[in-house]
Design a protein around this motif. Sequence first.
Motif, PDB file in Angstrom:
ATOM      1  N   ALA A  66       0.833  -1.208   0.000  1.00  0.00           N
ATOM      2  CA  ALA A  66       0.000   0.000   0.000  1.00  0.00           C
ATOM      3  C   ALA A  66       0.865   1.254   0.000  1.00  0.00           C
ATOM      4  N   LYS A  67       1.944   1.265   0.805  1.00  0.00           N
ATOM      5  CA  LYS A  67       2.843   2.418   0.854  1.00  0.00           C
ATOM      6  C   LYS A  67       3.511   2.643  -0.500  1.00  0.00           C
TER       7      LYS A  67
ATOM      8  N   SER B  49       4.196   5.748  -5.275  1.00  0.00           N
ATOM      9  CA  SER B  49       4.435   5.624  -6.715  1.00  0.00           C
ATOM     10  C   SER B  49       3.473   6.507  -7.516  1.00  0.00           C
ATOM     11  N   VAL B  50       2.200   6.492  -7.129  1.00  0.00           N
ATOM     12  CA  VAL B  50       1.208   7.328  -7.812  1.00  0.00           C
ATOM     13  C   VAL B  50       1.545   8.807  -7.636  1.00  0.00           C
ATOM     14  N   ALA B  51       1.898   9.210  -6.407  1.00  0.00           N
ATOM     15  CA  ALA B  51       2.229  10.611  -6.136  1.00  0.00           C
ATOM     16  C   ALA B  51       3.445  11.056  -6.945  1.00  0.00           C
ATOM     17  N   GLN B  52       4.468  10.229  -7.006  1.00  0.00           N
ATOM     18  CA  GLN B  52       5.673  10.583  -7.760  1.00  0.00           C
ATOM     19  C   GLN B  52       5.388  10.699  -9.250  1.00  0.00           C
ATOM     20  N   ASP B  53       4.558   9.806  -9.779  1.00  0.00           N
ATOM     21  CA  ASP B  53       4.242   9.834 -11.210  1.00  0.00           C
ATOM     22  C   ASP B  53       3.450  11.091 -11.596  1.00  0.00           C
ATOM     23  N   LEU B  54       2.443  11.424 -10.774  1.00  0.00           N
ATOM     24  CA  LEU B  54       1.550  12.528 -11.130  1.00  0.00           C
ATOM     25  C   LEU B  54       2.081  13.905 -10.731  1.00  0.00           C
TER      26      LEU B  54
ATOM     27  N   ASN C 160      -6.607  10.665  -6.178  1.00  0.00           N
ATOM     28  CA  ASN C 160      -7.587   9.731  -5.619  1.00  0.00           C
ATOM     29  C   ASN C 160      -8.037   8.705  -6.647  1.00  0.00           C
ATOM     30  N   ASN C 161      -8.265   9.165  -7.868  1.00  0.00           N
ATOM     31  CA  ASN C 161      -8.733   8.264  -8.923  1.00  0.00           C
ATOM     32  C   ASN C 161      -7.684   7.201  -9.248  1.00  0.00           C
TER      33      ASN C 161
ATOM     34  N   ASN D  37      -7.658   3.064  -8.582  1.00  0.00           N
ATOM     35  CA  ASN D  37      -7.448   2.086  -9.656  1.00  0.00           C
ATOM     36  C   ASN D  37      -6.319   1.123  -9.303  1.00  0.00           C
ATOM     37  N   ARG D  38      -5.246   1.631  -8.712  1.00  0.00           N
ATOM     38  CA  ARG D  38      -4.114   0.779  -8.341  1.00  0.00           C
ATOM     39  C   ARG D  38      -4.515  -0.199  -7.220  1.00  0.00           C
TER      40      ARG D  38
END
Length: 311
Positions: A202-203, A208-213, A273-274, A278-279
């Motif tokens: 989960a971490k 990963s999502v935060a770094q990508d976006l 959030n979206n 999804n992840r």
Amino acid sequence: MPSISSMVAIENIKHWIAEHPSLSSFLKFFLWITAIFLLMHWARIFLKKNLPDNSVKYKSQKGIEIIGYILIGILAISYFTGNIKDFGLAVGLLTAGITITLQELILSIAGSFYIFFVRVYKPGDRIEIHSIKGDVIDIDSIYTTMMEIGEWVSSDNYSGRIVKLSNAFVFKGPVYNYSRDFPFVWDEFNLPIKYGSDIELAKQLVISVAQDLLSEYVSASKSNWKQVVGKYYIEDAQVDPTLAITLTDNWIQFNLRYIVDYKKRRSTMHLLNNEINNRILQTKGKVLLSSSTIEIVNIPTVNISDSSNKQ
């Protein structure tokens, strides 16, 4: 050739003006004021048509307005004191007479100069002043005009109301500027992760999502933050996304803190959030979101008697 009647009329007007010198002086003063306003109007139109850049166009028009008011002030003093050498005395007497009655107006005009020279804010900045938040769309000699955000509308969306606020308020309280020097803000939100989920997965997923976006904002904010640290007495700060975990009665709370463009808080939170949702779905149950739960420990016994059987 002018007719005899028109010549007589002109002579009568001249004679009447000669008998009323104060009225003559006032008429001349009125004509000069009218001429200055016309010149200001023509100059603003000329600059509006010939300057391509909106920022330069706006500043030049405001400059013309300030110069015009200064000329009018000097003209008024020279007419009504009789000598421009009495400028200091006239200003002193005028100030003493109107300070109390026009205190708010004087503060507003002083505030406009303070805003302009100190650069407290400029058109296009997002500010909060006197508990009103919005984007500055105009600054004149008395008022700051803002397009309001917030109030009954969630997040940082426009409410649709245009607010005029006295420039005097820059002296009466703090001015929060969202865009000067550092056009980014820190934002955060919480994620409830169910107990029993793969916490390490989960971490990794959330970071990963935060770094990508947010990579674009992080890289742009780092250079801006260095300039802020060099200009002000302030410690360095973390601009990369960070994740903090808190154990609660019902779930493991993930708090994601990140930096974002001050005008894109709502849209960025939606994207984060979206994509996180999804992840999480792609983990096929290894990571689950939680919700509030209520545990009933004991149900009390309730005795119900039928009074009709006792009769």
